[in-house]
Write a protein that holds these residues in place. Structure first.
Motif, PDB file in Angstrom:
ATOM      1  N   ALA A 104       0.830  -1.206   0.000  1.00 22.80           N
ATOM      2  CA  ALA A 104       0.000   0.000   0.000  1.00 22.80           C
ATOM      3  C   ALA A 104       0.860   1.250   0.000  1.00 22.80           C
ATOM      4  N   ALA A 105       1.872   1.288   0.859  1.00 18.16           N
ATOM      5  CA  ALA A 105       2.691   2.493   0.992  1.00 18.16           C
ATOM      6  C   ALA A 105       3.496   2.779  -0.272  1.00 18.16           C
ATOM      7  N   LEU A 106       4.102   1.749  -0.862  1.00 14.80           N
ATOM      8  CA  LEU A 106       4.905   1.961  -2.066  1.00 14.80           C
ATOM      9  C   LEU A 106       4.047   2.381  -3.253  1.00 14.80           C
ATOM     10  N   SER A 107       2.833   1.864  -3.306  1.00 13.22           N
ATOM     11  CA  SER A 107       1.982   2.143  -4.467  1.00 13.22           C
ATOM     12  C   SER A 107       1.591   3.616  -4.563  1.00 13.22           C
ATOM     13  N   GLU A 108       1.539   4.314  -3.407  1.00 12.49           N
ATOM     14  CA  GLU A 108       1.112   5.705  -3.439  1.00 12.49           C
ATOM     15  C   GLU A 108       2.222   6.672  -3.856  1.00 12.49           C
ATOM     16  N   ILE A 109       3.492   6.233  -3.762  1.00 13.35           N
ATOM     17  CA  ILE A 109       4.614   7.135  -4.024  1.00 13.35           C
ATOM     18  C   ILE A 109       4.628   7.636  -5.466  1.00 13.35           C
ATOM     19  N   PRO A 110       4.536   6.754  -6.498  1.00  7.88           N
ATOM     20  CA  PRO A 110       4.518   7.282  -7.869  1.00  7.88           C
ATOM     21  C   PRO A 110       3.316   8.178  -8.151  1.00  7.88           C
ATOM     22  N   VAL A 111       2.193   7.907  -7.495  1.00 10.56           N
ATOM     23  CA  VAL A 111       1.019   8.767  -7.683  1.00 10.56           C
ATOM     24  C   VAL A 111       1.285  10.154  -7.111  1.00 10.56           C
ATOM     25  N   PHE A 112       1.947  10.221  -5.960  1.00 14.09           N
ATOM     26  CA  PHE A 112       2.317  11.511  -5.385  1.00 14.09           C
ATOM     27  C   PHE A 112       3.175  12.313  -6.359  1.00 14.09           C
ATOM     28  N   PHE A 113       4.176  11.655  -6.949  1.00 17.80           N
ATOM     29  CA  PHE A 113       5.060  12.353  -7.889  1.00 17.80           C
ATOM     30  C   PHE A 113       4.314  12.798  -9.141  1.00 17.80           C
ATOM     31  N   LEU A 114       3.446  11.930  -9.659  1.00 19.79           N
ATOM     32  CA  LEU A 114       2.681  12.291 -10.852  1.00 19.79           C
ATOM     33  C   LEU A 114       1.762  13.480 -10.581  1.00 19.79           C
ATOM     34  N   LEU A 115       1.101  13.477  -9.427  1.00 18.24           N
ATOM     35  CA  LEU A 115       0.205  14.581  -9.102  1.00 18.24           C
ATOM     36  C   LEU A 115       0.967  15.871  -8.840  1.00 18.24           C
ATOM     37  N   ARG A 119       3.444  16.864 -10.509  1.00 19.91           N
ATOM     38  CA  ARG A 119       3.801  17.420 -11.824  1.00 19.91           C
ATOM     39  C   ARG A 119       2.586  17.753 -12.680  1.00 19.91           C
ATOM     40  N   PHE A 120       1.573  16.898 -12.607  1.00 24.46           N
ATOM     41  CA  PHE A 120       0.452  17.057 -13.533  1.00 24.46           C
ATOM     42  C   PHE A 120      -0.887  17.312 -12.844  1.00 24.46           C
ATOM     43  N   GLY A 121      -0.910  17.268 -11.512  1.00 29.37           N
ATOM     44  CA  GLY A 121      -2.173  17.380 -10.796  1.00 29.37           C
ATOM     45  C   GLY A 121      -2.898  18.681 -11.013  1.00 29.37           C
ATOM     46  N   GLU A 122      -2.144  19.776 -11.236  1.00 28.23           N
ATOM     47  CA  GLU A 122      -2.765  21.083 -11.413  1.00 28.23           C
ATOM     48  C   GLU A 122      -3.574  21.181 -12.712  1.00 28.23           C
ATOM     49  N   ARG A 123      -3.398  20.223 -13.596  1.00 28.60           N
ATOM     50  CA  ARG A 123      -4.164  20.220 -14.843  1.00 28.60           C
ATOM     51  C   ARG A 123      -5.603  19.780 -14.613  1.00 28.60           C
ATOM     52  N   PHE A 124      -5.862  19.201 -13.452  1.00 30.44           N
ATOM     53  CA  PHE A 124      -7.191  18.675 -13.148  1.00 30.44           C
ATOM     54  C   PHE A 124      -7.768  19.381 -11.929  1.00 30.44           C
ATOM     55  N   LYS A 125      -9.073  19.586 -11.935  1.00 31.10           N
ATOM     56  CA  LYS A 125      -9.735  20.193 -10.792  1.00 31.10           C
ATOM     57  C   LYS A 125      -9.814  19.198  -9.642  1.00 31.10           C
TER      58      LYS A 125
END
Length: 397
Positions: free
Chosen positions: A248-259, A261-267
């Motif tokens: 569970a913990a490792l799976s969230e790390i790449p999502v954190f990095f992706l968001l 960089r790109f999270g601001e593109r989405f509301k």
């Protein structure tokens, strides 16, 4: 997102964020096993879990409002970990349910406020150095992953009876690291005023957000409280439980990095809707899982559930809550997400799990996540009201 060329206070904050999640692993996943080792029933374990969220309703507000009022988070952290250390020593010396109940209540008073205050300090540190909040917070996920695996194997070798010894060691390390932290500076120089806070909390957008958070928090806390017991009932060892938490913990790390960089593109609200929908899928799969390996596979959905939810929720609340109320706003978020939901899920979740079984328990959890999904989607379709005076610095979150 770059992690190099960091100043010392950023690195100390990262080290502190990494370490505090060792206690989180113990409290969320191994305290229940320790209480079962002491001979407590599932209902008693549920009550011990529930008293923490109940106390944290008051403790989160007390410590966070003190932090906002006196403009120091560092001193609050030192006091909190000194308290955890003392209570850990006392807990290790008793096995009576009523004595444990009394001592764990005080322990939780010092435990729960650490996380909203740590997030507040991380946000301030990131803004002071022009960095993204996630470059600090991600070390919490790395720390959780490290401790989830290492604690599982340590306790598997030395026995679950050593749980509180580990808690004492980690609390001591956190106390030492807290002395190296640097307090942030409020960007607008304003002190917290009760009238301003009340005006913010009355806003429809804030109320709707907290309602959705509560509906989603209920099933999340139900799963958190009884995941390890579920795995134990399937015959999983402490080491395998550690692998489940690691997944569970490792799976969230790449999502954190992706968001980051790109999270601001989405509301925010569509992202929260997606996270809630994936939570519903996650809990439905838990309701039909019948093997520890299947549970570990389901745990990887933590990436698109909590990973998306947490970063987006912090970004959203720092947009709708003004800077001078930041610590208190994050404390309120923690109260709804952790305290109020934990109180309900711990008290009634234990009875529900004991009386109806795992399948019905998780099926109900999936239904609650769908309610949250509908709430976030409805708010998005209705449109977002702007809150006067809200922080615009959250765009850097």
């Amino acid at each position: 997102m770059k992690l190099e060329q960091s100043t010392p206070d950023v690195n100390w904050q990262r080290a502190f964020t990494f370490t505090i999640y060792g206690t989180s692993v113990l409290v969320a996943s191994y305290f229940q096993l320790y209480f079962s080792y002491l001979g407590f029933s599932s209902s008693q374990v549920g009550y011990l879990y529930a008293v923490g969220p109940f106390i944290s309703i008051f403790s989160n507000m007390f410590w966070s409002m003190a932090s906002d009022r006196y403009r120091t988070t560092k001193k609050m952290m030192i006091l909190l970990f000194a308290g955890q250390l003392g209570m850990g020593l006392l807990l290790s010396a008793t096995s009576s349910f009523y004595a444990v109940f009394a001592l764990i209540t005080v322990f939780y008073f010092f435990y729960y406020p650490v996380f909203p205050l740590s997030d507040t300090m991380s946000i301030q540190t990131a803004q002071r150095h022009g960095k993204n909040f996630i470059v600090i917070r991600v070390f919490g996920s790395i720390g959780y992953a490290f401790f989830a695996l290492s604690i599982g194997y340590v306790l598997g070798n030395v026995g679950i009876s050593r749980t509180l010894l580990l808690a004492i060691i980690i609390a001591g390390a956190c106390l030492l690291l807290a002395t190296r932290l640097r307090d942030g500076v409020k960007t607008n120089g304003q002190k917290m005023e009760w009238r301003g806070l009340w005006n913010v909390l009355r806003q429809k957008e804030v109320l709707w957000f907290f309602a959705g958070v509560f509906c989603l928090a209920l099933p999340y806390r139900m799963n958190e409280a009884f995941l390890t017991l579920t795995l134990k009932s399937m015959g999983a060892s402490e080491g395998l439980i550690g692998w489940s938490l690691l997944a569970a913990a490792l799976s969230e790390i790449p999502v954190f990095f992706l968001l980051s960089r790109f999270g601001e593109r989405f509301k925010e609200l569509p992202l929260l809707t997606l996270a809630a929908l994936m939570f519903a899928l996650r809990f439905f799969l838990m309701s039909i899982a019948d093997h520890p390996g299947t549970v570990i596979a389901v745990q990887t959905l933590h990436s698109v559930t909590f990973g998306i939810y947490y970063v987006t929720a912090v970004r959203y609340i720092t947009r709708i809550i003004p800077d001078e109320f930041r610590a208190t706003g994050l404390a309120l978020f923690t109260i709804v997400w952790s305290s109020a939901a934990g109180l309900v899920s711990g008290t009634f979740g234990g009875v529900l799990y004991e009386q109806t079984g795992r399948t019905t328990f998780y099926f109900i959890a999936a239904g609650l996540a769908l309610v949250a999904c509908a709430g976030f989607l409805a708010r998005h379709l209705l449109g977002n009201a702007k809150i006067p005076g809200a922080s615009m610095d959250s765009r850097k979150m």
